[in-house]
Scaffold this active site. Structure first.
Site, PDB file in Angstrom:
ATOM      1  N   LEU A  36      13.812 -20.033  40.587  1.00 20.74           N
ATOM      2  CA  LEU A  36      14.145 -20.621  39.289  1.00 20.74           C
ATOM      3  C   LEU A  36      13.354 -19.957  38.172  1.00 20.74           C
ATOM      4  O   LEU A  36      12.168 -19.658  38.327  1.00 20.74           O
ATOM      5  CB  LEU A  36      13.834 -22.125  39.280  1.00 20.74           C
ATOM      6  CG  LEU A  36      14.555 -23.012  40.291  1.00 20.74           C
ATOM      7  CD1 LEU A  36      14.031 -24.440  40.198  1.00 20.74           C
ATOM      8  CD2 LEU A  36      16.061 -22.985  40.051  1.00 20.74           C
ATOM      9  N   CYS A  37      14.016 -19.725  37.049  1.00 16.22           N
ATOM     10  CA  CYS A  37      13.335 -19.273  35.836  1.00 16.22           C
ATOM     11  C   CYS A  37      13.942 -20.041  34.665  1.00 16.22           C
ATOM     12  O   CYS A  37      14.639 -21.032  34.850  1.00 16.22           O
ATOM     13  CB  CYS A  37      13.453 -17.767  35.660  1.00 16.22           C
ATOM     14  SG  CYS A  37      15.142 -17.187  35.329  1.00 16.22           S
ATOM     15  N   GLN A  38      13.695 -19.583  33.458  1.00 12.47           N
ATOM     16  CA  GLN A  38      14.184 -20.311  32.296  1.00 12.47           C
ATOM     17  C   GLN A  38      15.687 -20.172  32.107  1.00 12.47           C
ATOM     18  O   GLN A  38      16.370 -21.126  31.749  1.00 12.47           O
ATOM     19  CB  GLN A  38      13.471 -19.811  31.022  1.00 12.47           C
ATOM     20  CG  GLN A  38      11.981 -20.137  30.985  1.00 12.47           C
ATOM     21  CD  GLN A  38      11.712 -21.596  30.661  1.00 12.47           C
ATOM     22  OE1 GLN A  38      12.532 -22.469  30.930  1.00 12.47           O
ATOM     23  NE2 GLN A  38      10.562 -21.878  30.093  1.00 12.47           N
ATOM     24  N   TYR A  73      16.042 -23.253  35.600  1.00 15.37           N
ATOM     25  CA  TYR A  73      15.426 -24.563  35.794  1.00 15.37           C
ATOM     26  C   TYR A  73      16.178 -25.584  34.941  1.00 15.37           C
ATOM     27  O   TYR A  73      16.457 -25.355  33.768  1.00 15.37           O
ATOM     28  CB  TYR A  73      13.954 -24.526  35.378  1.00 15.37           C
ATOM     29  CG  TYR A  73      13.220 -25.819  35.691  1.00 15.37           C
ATOM     30  CD1 TYR A  73      12.586 -25.982  36.907  1.00 15.37           C
ATOM     31  CD2 TYR A  73      13.206 -26.875  34.785  1.00 15.37           C
ATOM     32  CE1 TYR A  73      11.928 -27.158  37.223  1.00 15.37           C
ATOM     33  CE2 TYR A  73      12.563 -28.068  35.093  1.00 15.37           C
ATOM     34  CZ  TYR A  73      11.926 -28.201  36.311  1.00 15.37           C
ATOM     35  OH  TYR A  73      11.283 -29.380  36.606  1.00 15.37           O
TER      36      TYR A  73
END
Length: 217
Positions: free
Chosen positions: A120-122, A152
């Site tokens: 997960l990242c932004q 995320y």
């Protein structure tokens, strides 16, 4: 709404106050300072690779990477999405499609068969780098490991389907909240630091060992 572009959403969220524009300018400067070292490290690596291959090979490689990144941005970065590319590169180089890993490494990562990892990242883009690295390394070593990349906030309904969730550096501040969600469904999570994340994204053996270590805790 979260789909409003960041700069505009920030100013709107602060009611178009004058200081909002000042803060936005400062944030852009800070973002540039934070990301520039990662850009330079990646650029240096790519320049070295480009110097060693012909222009024709470079064009083919860039087209292949564009297709992979497109899958990553859409959260489709799994072993199947990179298998064809890995095999094509091996054929071009005149080497076997899969390289045999040392016995110690095979033993260390044998527990990854049947496991699923969510990164997960932004925005779902950076997470694709590690997801692709894991999928490619697993494919080359004959490990049945599935990976996916997502932003995320879009992950809640997906959690039960994964054994481990990895947070990219940009989303590391969400670790405490993610731990609560993971405890509820019975899986594990971990956050990466910036330098560590780059290293894992570039080294298949280390990324597999990292996942194996986290799952064994």
């Amino acid at each position: 709404p979260w789909t409003v572009p960041g700069p505009i959403g920030t100013i709107m969220g602060l009611g178009f106050q004058p200081l909002a524009f000042v803060m936005l300018a400062l944030i852009l400067v800070v973002d540039f300072a934070l990301y520039y070292p990662f850009f330079r490290a990646y650029d240096a690596q790519k320049c070295t690779e480009e110097a060693e291959i012909s222009q024709e090979e470079l064009a083919a490689k860039n087209a292949e990477k564009a297709a992979k990144l497109n899958d990553a941005f859409q959260g489709k970065a799994d072993a199947k999405s990179v298998a064809a590319g890995a095999a094509a590169e091996a054929v071009k180089a005149g080497a076997p499609a899969a390289s045999a890993a040392p016995a110690t490494e095979a033993t260390a990562t044998s527990d990854l068969n049947g496991k699923r990892v969510l990164v997960l990242c932004q925005g779902g883009g950076t997470s694709g780098l590690l997801a692709n690295a894991l999928a490619k390394a697993a494919k080359e070593r004959g490990i049945d490991l599935e990976t996916a990349a997502e932003a995320y906030g879009n992950h809640v309904d997906m959690l039960p389907d994964f054994d481990l969730v990895v947070l990219a550096p940009q989303a590391a501040s969400y670790l405490a909240d993610l731990q609560k969600d993971c405890e509820r469904v019975g899986n594990k999570c971990v956050a990466c630091r910036g330098k560590q994340y780059i290293e894992l994204s570039q080294n298949g053996d280390k990324s597999l060992a990292f996942v194996s270590e986290q799952l064994s805790k």
